[in-house]
Design a protein around this motif. Structure first.
Motif, PDB file in Angstrom:
ATOM      1  N   THR A  25       0.801  -1.222   0.000  1.00 23.56           N
ATOM      2  CA  THR A  25       0.000   0.000   0.000  1.00 23.56           C
ATOM      3  C   THR A  25       0.837   1.277   0.000  1.00 23.56           C
ATOM      4  O   THR A  25       2.007   1.258   0.413  1.00 23.56           O
ATOM      5  CB  THR A  25      -0.946  -0.015   1.237  1.00 23.56           C
ATOM      6  OG1 THR A  25      -1.740   1.168   1.254  1.00 23.56           O
ATOM      7  CG2 THR A  25      -0.161  -0.098   2.548  1.00 23.56           C
ATOM      8  N   GLY A  26       0.217   2.360  -0.433  1.00 24.41           N
ATOM      9  CA  GLY A  26       0.840   3.674  -0.298  1.00 24.41           C
ATOM     10  C   GLY A  26       0.650   4.242   1.098  1.00 24.41           C
ATOM     11  O   GLY A  26       1.269   5.227   1.482  1.00 24.41           O
ATOM     12  N   ARG A  27      -0.216   3.599   1.877  1.00 17.27           N
ATOM     13  CA  ARG A  27      -0.492   4.079   3.237  1.00 17.27           C
ATOM     14  C   ARG A  27       0.704   3.874   4.166  1.00 17.27           C
ATOM     15  O   ARG A  27       1.549   3.024   3.925  1.00 17.27           O
ATOM     16  CB  ARG A  27      -1.673   3.296   3.834  1.00 17.27           C
ATOM     17  CG  ARG A  27      -3.005   3.613   3.209  1.00 17.27           C
ATOM     18  CD  ARG A  27      -4.087   2.843   3.949  1.00 17.27           C
ATOM     19  NE  ARG A  27      -5.418   3.141   3.423  1.00 17.27           N
ATOM     20  CZ  ARG A  27      -6.492   3.324   4.169  1.00 17.27           C
ATOM     21  NH1 ARG A  27      -6.411   3.244   5.491  1.00 17.27           N
ATOM     22  NH2 ARG A  27      -7.658   3.579   3.616  1.00 17.27           N
ATOM     23  N   ALA A  28       0.682   4.618   5.246  1.00 15.29           N
ATOM     24  CA  ALA A  28       1.690   4.425   6.293  1.00 15.29           C
ATOM     25  C   ALA A  28       1.339   3.184   7.105  1.00 15.29           C
ATOM     26  O   ALA A  28       0.196   2.711   7.095  1.00 15.29           O
ATOM     27  CB  ALA A  28       1.729   5.649   7.208  1.00 15.29           C
ATOM     28  N   PHE A  29       2.318   2.678   7.826  1.00 14.34           N
ATOM     29  CA  PHE A  29       2.157   1.445   8.600  1.00 14.34           C
ATOM     30  C   PHE A  29       0.947   1.476   9.532  1.00 14.34           C
ATOM     31  O   PHE A  29       0.131   0.555   9.535  1.00 14.34           O
ATOM     32  CB  PHE A  29       3.444   1.194   9.408  1.00 14.34           C
ATOM     33  CG  PHE A  29       3.354   0.023  10.342  1.00 14.34           C
ATOM     34  CD1 PHE A  29       3.400  -1.271   9.863  1.00 14.34           C
ATOM     35  CD2 PHE A  29       3.227   0.217  11.721  1.00 14.34           C
ATOM     36  CE1 PHE A  29       3.316  -2.356  10.723  1.00 14.34           C
ATOM     37  CE2 PHE A  29       3.135  -0.851  12.588  1.00 14.34           C
ATOM     38  CZ  PHE A  29       3.186  -2.142  12.088  1.00 14.34           C
ATOM     39  N   MET A  30       0.827   2.557  10.311  1.00 14.78           N
ATOM     40  CA  MET A  30      -0.241   2.592  11.325  1.00 14.78           C
ATOM     41  C   MET A  30      -1.640   2.642  10.708  1.00 14.78           C
ATOM     42  O   MET A  30      -2.617   2.245  11.324  1.00 14.78           O
ATOM     43  CB  MET A  30      -0.054   3.780  12.283  1.00 14.78           C
ATOM     44  CG  MET A  30       1.144   3.635  13.215  1.00 14.78           C
ATOM     45  SD  MET A  30       1.330   1.988  13.977  1.00 14.78           S
ATOM     46  CE  MET A  30      -0.079   1.966  15.080  1.00 14.78           C
ATOM     47  N   SER A  31      -1.710   3.132   9.476  1.00 12.79           N
ATOM     48  CA  SER A  31      -2.992   3.206   8.774  1.00 12.79           C
ATOM     49  C   SER A  31      -3.343   1.867   8.108  1.00 12.79           C
ATOM     50  O   SER A  31      -4.519   1.532   7.930  1.00 12.79           O
ATOM     51  CB  SER A  31      -2.898   4.323   7.735  1.00 12.79           C
ATOM     52  OG  SER A  31      -3.983   4.307   6.877  1.00 12.79           O
ATOM     53  N   ALA A  32      -2.319   1.100   7.751  1.00 11.11           N
ATOM     54  CA  ALA A  32      -2.544  -0.197   7.089  1.00 11.11           C
ATOM     55  C   ALA A  32      -2.727  -1.331   8.096  1.00 11.11           C
ATOM     56  O   ALA A  32      -3.499  -2.271   7.855  1.00 11.11           O
ATOM     57  CB  ALA A  32      -1.356  -0.510   6.181  1.00 11.11           C
ATOM     58  N   LEU A  33      -2.022  -1.242   9.211  1.00 12.54           N
ATOM     59  CA  LEU A  33      -1.983  -2.342  10.177  1.00 12.54           C
ATOM     60  C   LEU A  33      -3.361  -2.849  10.635  1.00 12.54           C
ATOM     61  O   LEU A  33      -3.575  -4.065  10.678  1.00 12.54           O
ATOM     62  CB  LEU A  33      -1.147  -1.935  11.400  1.00 12.54           C
ATOM     63  CG  LEU A  33      -0.964  -3.018  12.473  1.00 12.54           C
ATOM     64  CD1 LEU A  33      -0.148  -4.188  11.939  1.00 12.54           C
ATOM     65  CD2 LEU A  33      -0.309  -2.433  13.721  1.00 12.54           C
ATOM     66  N   PRO A  34      -4.318  -1.974  10.978  1.00 14.59           N
ATOM     67  CA  PRO A  34      -5.603  -2.491  11.461  1.00 14.59           C
ATOM     68  C   PRO A  34      -6.303  -3.433  10.476  1.00 14.59           C
ATOM     69  O   PRO A  34      -6.970  -4.382  10.873  1.00 14.59           O
ATOM     70  CB  PRO A  34      -6.440  -1.220  11.682  1.00 14.59           C
ATOM     71  CG  PRO A  34      -5.444  -0.126  11.859  1.00 14.59           C
ATOM     72  CD  PRO A  34      -4.274  -0.496  11.012  1.00 14.59           C
TER      73      PRO A  34
END
Length: 248
Positions: free
Chosen positions: A45-54
């Motif tokens: 993903t282009g998202r950051a880790f904390m945004s993808a993790l959930p």
């Protein structure tokens, strides 16, 4: 079940997630089924880790994860394998362009997300991963693109037709997936990469099977080996059924 594909690399926005930003029940069910049968499922993903993790946690994934378009590769949740930082001078120059063009912009540092409404006076004191622009003015976006190309040293993609996403040169989801393959002892030919935007293009070109979503940008569809249903119509569930469980 024996499948030649051992790794499913999934983009998130416009691919795994519906327009309501959730994972449909059907898609989640097939992802879990693939995982149970030994296929590694990797969020890319282009998202950051904390945004993808959930979302990874929701699916019960413990496999590697690619975030910020490949600037970070995680060996497992919370265990960083690789991080590629952007030159601070390039970030300053990109910020100058954003101010000149008066468009919306954002940037990920290792610690947090900054944007037009919340920028930092201490650009040099941060570790930068990605910079982005958003404008629906096609001419402005083209001008920004020309200026970025003149700068050099950048990997320029997008995650929607109205934005530009910039990583350090050579850093993209394909390079991230190649790192994940090394970690898992796999080759790119054993990968199915699925996405909808320009930041998925390199991965779709280099994977054993490159899949474009039904809602993908046309250039992505033109490159893909297969076009599946849209993100709102369980396109990923279709890919898993067709290429992992029914490939005979």
């Amino acid at each position: 079940m024996s499948t030649k594909y051992k790794l499913l690399a999934l983009d998130m926005d416009g691919t795994l997630l519906t327009d309501e930003q959730n994972i449909s029940k059907e898609t989640a069910q097939w992802i879990r089924k693939a995982s149970k049968h030994g296929v590694h499922v990797c969020l890319s993903t282009g998202r950051a880790f904390m945004s993808a993790l959930p979302y990874g946690e929701e699916l019960g994934l413990t496999t590697p994860m690619i975030t910020v378009n490949g600037s970070e590769v995680w060996r497992a949740p919370h265990e960083l394998h690789l991080r590629s930082l952007m030159d601070v001078e390039l970030v300053k120059a990109m910020h100058d362009i954003a101010v000149e063009e008066d468009c919306w912009y954002w940037a990920y540092s290792v610690e947090q997300l900054y944007n037009k409404d919340h920028w930092t006076d201490d650009v040099e004191g941060k570790e930068w991963l990605k910079f982005g622009y958003h404008t629906e003015d096609d001419e402005a976006r083209h001008r920004i693109l020309m200026k970025l190309q003149d700068m050099g040293g950048l990997e320029i993609t997008n995650s929607s037709p109205f934005n530009l996403e910039i990583n350090p040169e050579g850093v993209n989801k394909a390079a991230g997936i190649a790192e994940v393959c090394k970690l898992l002892g796999l080759t790119m030919s054993e990968v199915i990469a699925v996405g909808d935007s320009m930041n998925d293009l390199a991965a779709i070109q280099q994977a054993g099977l490159g899949v474009a979503m039904g809602n993908a940008q046309q250039v992505v569809k033109d490159t893909a080996d297969y076009i599946t249903s849209s993100n709102n119509d369980d396109g990923i569930a279709e890919v898993i059924q067709k290429f992992i469980f029914d490939e005979e």
